[in-house]
Enzyme design. Structure first.
Site, PDB file in Angstrom:
ATOM      1  N   SER A 102     -47.811 -33.608 -33.152  1.00 51.35           N
ATOM      2  CA  SER A 102     -48.019 -32.422 -32.322  1.00 51.35           C
ATOM      3  C   SER A 102     -47.451 -31.159 -32.963  1.00 51.35           C
ATOM      4  O   SER A 102     -47.926 -30.717 -33.996  1.00 51.35           O
ATOM      5  CB  SER A 102     -47.419 -32.684 -30.937  1.00 51.35           C
ATOM      6  OG  SER A 102     -47.833 -31.717 -30.020  1.00 51.35           O
ATOM      7  N   ASP A 241     -51.188 -25.565 -30.993  1.00 50.37           N
ATOM      8  CA  ASP A 241     -50.221 -26.283 -31.818  1.00 50.37           C
ATOM      9  C   ASP A 241     -50.981 -27.201 -32.769  1.00 50.37           C
ATOM     10  O   ASP A 241     -52.213 -27.190 -32.824  1.00 50.37           O
ATOM     11  CB  ASP A 241     -49.199 -27.036 -30.958  1.00 50.37           C
ATOM     12  CG  ASP A 241     -49.801 -28.194 -30.190  1.00 50.37           C
ATOM     13  OD1 ASP A 241     -51.037 -28.236 -30.025  1.00 50.37           O
ATOM     14  OD2 ASP A 241     -49.044 -29.078 -29.748  1.00 50.37           O
ATOM     15  N   ASP A 243     -51.852 -30.249 -32.961  1.00 50.29           N
ATOM     16  CA  ASP A 243     -52.885 -31.204 -32.536  1.00 50.29           C
ATOM     17  C   ASP A 243     -53.757 -30.672 -31.410  1.00 50.29           C
ATOM     18  O   ASP A 243     -54.584 -31.403 -30.871  1.00 50.29           O
ATOM     19  CB  ASP A 243     -52.265 -32.552 -32.154  1.00 50.29           C
ATOM     20  CG  ASP A 243     -51.503 -32.517 -30.840  1.00 50.29           C
ATOM     21  OD1 ASP A 243     -50.932 -31.456 -30.509  1.00 50.29           O
ATOM     22  OD2 ASP A 243     -51.447 -33.551 -30.148  1.00 50.29           O
ATOM     23  N   ASP A 245     -53.261 -29.746 -28.272  1.00 46.43           N
ATOM     24  CA  ASP A 245     -53.114 -30.009 -26.837  1.00 46.43           C
ATOM     25  C   ASP A 245     -52.254 -28.952 -26.145  1.00 46.43           C
ATOM     26  O   ASP A 245     -52.066 -28.994 -24.941  1.00 46.43           O
ATOM     27  CB  ASP A 245     -52.591 -31.426 -26.561  1.00 46.43           C
ATOM     28  CG  ASP A 245     -51.183 -31.675 -27.075  1.00 46.43           C
ATOM     29  OD1 ASP A 245     -50.610 -30.790 -27.747  1.00 46.43           O
ATOM     30  OD2 ASP A 245     -50.642 -32.774 -26.806  1.00 46.43           O
TER      31      ASP A 245
END
EC number: 5.4.2.10
Length: 445
Positions: A102, A241, A243, A245
């Site tokens: 992440s 960010d 990834d 999400d």
């Protein structure tokens, strides 16, 4: 969660090369997950990743383990976490796996799973995988081995899905938007979504090299975005960010707009459009200003534990549709099954266009309380700082001083060896002093 050996609040995460993020462990994890998931029917798994250099190594290890258990893997290549959840659902795969840490630096990585319906795996399935990890790895017969394939149109499918969450009657043709993809998984997705909806897009953080993910770009560091918005005289900036999400936004004046403000805008717009079902869910970290602003609108508000999985649980418990963390995880259950930065940002931009208002003015109905967060690293095995008597005493003093005009929260991070100290109140100088006083007590514990 406390009895887990490997799974934390957001899957399994750590430094690459150190247990558990090693090729050997991840191969065994793939095998154990395969053994558990094979009991449920379909034998296909979707595997996506962000742009970290270690993703290549870990997806190969996962695929080997899954194949040994008799499951086939379909690779998406670099793809946002919510895209993997969506593709898992639409391909009716048994599960989706995302290789990502992440918002963490490139040298960390992690593995998280989605179930067949695009939600996080239930606790009991994670526990079954952990139990399987303790067994000796055995390979299925050669005729039963899983296969590997690539989903060539994964990006296009997800781009169309995202665009489908934006109202058909609206256009972004009058907006100039700076999009910051954190050199992460949205780099080939997000700019195209906004361009295809008509916006003039200036893309930054879209040159991943395997090592620069989240490095001075993206939702956890919006300074480059703020500077570019001002330099380009853009209408707004949007930062994801690594990834995809999480989303944090920046208004035309360069002010940061966080997950609490994004939740407020989306909830208020839902109320105006008659589409809000119930209330909104935040977390223990959500700003008091959000709670008060929603209360003034007559929108019920509930706090969940920190972590997007707990926001989702609270939404399901209440039967509500929208929730968020101030860090930028925004869950919109009428649109998708998990936190989706692109989809959330599209709803905010839709509110701007529909109301002919800029982002700064959309936020103006919510007064943010000063909130100071101090992270204190602790060493496991030295005792629990949260149970220390001096820490408790200092915390009680601060709570008494704040009264009902502020909040204090101490909690352990679910992903790192950190104690997070949060103090919130009306006076920033006082709040800062209180936060550091508690942090010093935690350090001395």
């Amino acid at each position: 969660m406390s009895n887990r050996k490997y799974f934390g609040t957001d899957g399994i995460r750590g430094r690459v090369g150190d247990a558990p993020i090693t090729p050997e462990f991840v191969l065994k994890l793939g095998w154990a997950a395969g053994k558990v998931l094979a009991r449920h029917g379909s034998r296909k798994i979707i595997i996506g990743k962000d742009t970290r250099i270690s993703g290549y190594m870990l997806e190969s290890a996962l695929e080997a383990g899954l194949s040994a258990a008799g499951l086939s893997a379909s690779f998406t290549g670099p793809m946002p976490t919510p895209a993997v959840a969506y593709l898992t659902r639409t391909f009716r795969a048994e599960a989706g796996i995302v290789i990502s840490a992440s918002h963490n630096p490139f040298y960390d990585n992690g593995i998280k799973f989605f179930s067949i319906d695009g939600t996080k795996l239930p606790d009991e399935v994670e526990e079954a995988i952990e139990a399987e990890m303790e067994k000796e790895l055995t390979c299925v017969d050669s005729s039963e081995l899983g296969k590997a394939s690539r989903i060539v149109d994964a990006a296009g499918r997800y781009i169309e899905f995202c665009k489908g969450t934006f109202p058909n009657e609206l256009s972004l043709s009058h907006l100039k938007i700076v999009v910051d993809c954190a050199n992460g998984a949205t780099y080939h997705i997000a700019p195209n979504v906004f361009r295809e909806l008509g916006a003039k897009v200036i893309a930054i953080g879209c040159e991943p090299d395997g090592l620069n993910i989240n490095e001075e770009v993206g939702a956890t560091d919006v300074r480059a975005l703020q500077a570019r918005v001002l330099a380009e005289k853009a209408d707004l900036g949007i930062a994801f960010d690594g990834d995809g999400d999480r989303v944090i936004m920046v208004d035309h004046e360069g002010n940061k707009v966080d997950g609490d403000q994004i939740l407020y805008i989306i909830a208020r717009e839902g109320l105006r459009q008659g589409q809000l079902r119930g209330g909104a869910v935040g977390t223990l970290m959500s700003n008091m200003g959000l709670e008060l602003a929603l209360k003034q609108l007559g929108i019920p508000f509930a706090r969940a534990k920190v972590g997007d999985r707990y926001v989702l649980e609270k939404l399901q418990e209440k039967g509500w549709r929208i929730g968020a963390e101030n860090s930028g995880h925004v869950i919109l259950l009428d649109k998708t099954t998990t936190g989706d930065g692109i989809v959330a940002s599209l709803q905010v931009v839709a509110a701007m266009v529909r109301n002919h208002m800029n982002l700064h003015d959309l936020c103006s109905g919510m007064k943010m309380f000063p909130q100071i967060l101090v992270n204190v690293r602790f060493t496991a095995g030295k005792g629990d700082p949260l149970e220390n008597e001096n820490v408790k005493a200092v915390m009680a003093e601060v709570e008494a001083a704040l009264g009902n005009r502020g909040r204090v929260l101490l909690r352990k991070s679910g992903t790192e060896p950190l104690i997070r100290v949060m103090v919130e109140g009306e006076e920033e100088a006082q709040v800062t002093e209180f936060a550091h006083r508690i942090a010093d007590a935690v350090k001395a514990a």
